[in-house]
Design an enzyme around this catalytic site. Structure first.
Site, short mmCIF file in Angstrom:
data_model
loop_
_atom_site.label_atom_id
_atom_site.label_comp_id
_atom_site.label_asym_id
_atom_site.label_seq_id
_atom_site.Cartn_x
_atom_site.Cartn_y
_atom_site.Cartn_z
N ARG A 51 -1.58 40.97 47.46
CA ARG A 51 -2.83 41.26 46.79
C ARG A 51 -3.04 42.78 46.83
O ARG A 51 -2.32 43.51 47.50
CB ARG A 51 -4.03 40.50 47.38
CG ARG A 51 -3.99 40.08 48.80
CD ARG A 51 -4.08 41.20 49.80
NE ARG A 51 -5.21 42.09 49.51
CZ ARG A 51 -5.28 43.34 49.91
NH1 ARG A 51 -4.27 43.89 50.58
NH2 ARG A 51 -6.32 44.08 49.62
N ALA A 53 -4.35 45.73 43.70
CA ALA A 53 -3.90 45.98 42.33
C ALA A 53 -2.54 46.69 42.25
O ALA A 53 -1.65 46.24 41.51
CB ALA A 53 -4.97 46.76 41.56
N ARG A 94 -3.15 36.91 37.96
CA ARG A 94 -4.41 37.50 38.43
C ARG A 94 -5.00 38.28 37.26
O ARG A 94 -4.45 39.33 36.89
CB ARG A 94 -4.21 38.44 39.63
CG ARG A 94 -3.80 37.80 40.94
CD ARG A 94 -4.84 36.89 41.55
NE ARG A 94 -6.10 37.51 41.89
CZ ARG A 94 -6.36 38.17 43.03
NH1 ARG A 94 -5.41 38.32 43.94
NH2 ARG A 94 -7.56 38.66 43.26
N GLN A 197 -10.33 40.31 54.04
CA GLN A 197 -9.29 41.34 53.99
C GLN A 197 -9.59 42.52 54.92
O GLN A 197 -8.69 43.13 55.47
CB GLN A 197 -9.11 41.86 52.55
CG GLN A 197 -8.56 40.84 51.57
CD GLN A 197 -9.66 40.18 50.77
OE1 GLN A 197 -10.76 39.93 51.28
NE2 GLN A 197 -9.40 39.89 49.51
N ASP A 238 -9.62 47.86 41.36
CA ASP A 238 -8.71 46.95 40.68
C ASP A 238 -8.63 47.23 39.18
O ASP A 238 -7.64 46.90 38.54
CB ASP A 238 -9.14 45.50 40.92
CG ASP A 238 -8.80 45.05 42.32
OD1 ASP A 238 -7.73 44.44 42.49
OD2 ASP A 238 -9.57 45.33 43.25
N ASN A 248 -14.03 46.46 41.52
CA ASN A 248 -13.36 46.36 42.82
C ASN A 248 -13.82 45.09 43.52
O ASN A 248 -14.61 44.31 42.96
CB ASN A 248 -13.65 47.61 43.66
CG ASN A 248 -12.75 47.71 44.89
OD1 ASN A 248 -11.54 47.56 44.79
ND2 ASN A 248 -13.34 47.95 46.04
#
Length: 346
Positions: A51, A53, A94, A197, A238, A248
């Site tokens: 994960r 970007a 994604r 995260q 992102d 984001n």
């Protein structure tokens, strides 16, 4: 240097392919998964084995190599047509991280000029994308650290470190560089629900580098800002629209609003591959909606009553006027807007 994605040569038991650190199980278990099939790699992106970007973009580039290998084995003459189904699968893995589409488009741009087996040419390009990302992160780290004047405490949200990139990190790249320069005393990391995260990845990364780190719940950040000890919010992105709006991890918008109220500056760190100039504003950026179960369950245990629905957007959009700086490998945008974003790409 910690690298979440790596192309590895064939071994005794494994074909040549992509290794991914399984970020779903960090920090309690460090496991590397190997992928030689583009379908399985696409599923790994969707399932968040990898994960962030930039890391997703690099993984997608290697995925194009796997797809080309499979397509060429099916039909040496029609591999360009055969590959498109797998590229569509990668593209859908994604929807918000624009680096994924950027990487696939860059790889596809080589198709017409390739003679014979496409794998060597495409693998060289994917490796170039990977190397360029690491170099960009190191350069952005220097640029972003240059904005921090005095030793201070900073806050970051989600994970924009080595694990989210080809290596070194975007937001954490700035934090790593600034810490080495004596400009950051300590870091506050928000846990970042629902995938945690910040708790699982950012705190772990910073701990590996012996950077003092304090974890806090997402909802505690506003109170922390009010104490006056935080001078910067430093995050990744992102997708960034043409007017400077930043998409984001969900919760970034709330940080920016509160930071502005408390005179805390906001720095977004992202490579130019994260910009989507076709999106005129953040309103045109697709926001990924993830499964309700991520909210209704925790570590496999149901925590909400039966028949209660959940709303689970993975990202939000922070308006450009709440952002002080966007740091890219091409330079720094101060008070981002359509004009200075366009100038960056001239």
């Amino acid at each position: 240097m910690l690298c979440p994605v790596e192309w590895v040569s064939a071994g005794v038991d494994l074909p040549e392919g992509v290794d991914l650190i399984d970020q779903r199980i960090l920090p309690h278990e460090f496991k590397v998964n190997h992928y030689a099939d583009v379908g399985e790699l696409s599923e790994a992106i969707t399932d968040m084995v990898v994960r962030g970007a930039p890391a997703i973009g690099i993984t997608a580039a290697y995925g194009v190599v796997l797809a080309a290998r499979q397509a060429y084995a099916q039909s040496a003459d029609k591999w360009r047509e055969t590959i498109e189904e797998d590229l569509a699968l990668l593209m859908a893995s994604r929807p918000t991280a624009v680096n994924l589409q950027w990487a696939i488009d860059r790889m596809r741009g080589l198709f017409a000029s390739i003679q014979g087996d496409p794998e060597p040419v495409l693998l060289a390009e994917a490796m170039s994308i990977h190397d360029e990302d690491i170099a960009a992160n190191i350069h952005m780290g220097e640029l972003g650290a240059g904005l921090i004047e005095d030793e201070c405490q900073v806050l970051t949200h989600c994970n924009a470190g080595a694990l989210a990139t080809g290596g070194y990190g975007t937001a954490l790249g700035v934090i790593r560089t600034a810490y080495k320069q004596g400009k950051i005393a300590s870091v506050y990391a928000c846990e970042t629900r629902p995938w945690l995260q910040g708790a699982r990845l950012t705190a772990w990364e910073l701990q590996q580098d012996n950077i003092p780190t304090t974890l806090l719940t997402d909802s505690a950040a506003c109170h922390l800002y009010s104490q006056g000890n935080i001078k910067w919010v430093i995050v990744g992105a992102d997708r960034i629209a043409a007017n400077g709006d930043v998409c984001n991890k969900i919760g970034t918008y709330a940080h920016a609003v509160t930071a502005r109220h408390h005179d805390v500056r906001v720095m977004v760190v992202a490579p130019t591959s994260t910009f989507d100039l076709n999106a005129r504003s953040g309103q045109e950026i697709p926001i990924e909606q993830r499964a309700e179960e991520e909210i209704l369950n925790y570590s496999g245990v149901k925590i909400a009553p039966e028949n209660v629905p959940a709303w689970n957007p993975a990202f939000d959009v922070t308006p450009a006027d709440l952002i002080d700086y966007i740091v890219t490998e091409k330079g720094i945008i101060e008070a981002p807007n359509s004009g200075n974003v366009e100038s960056l790409f001239d």
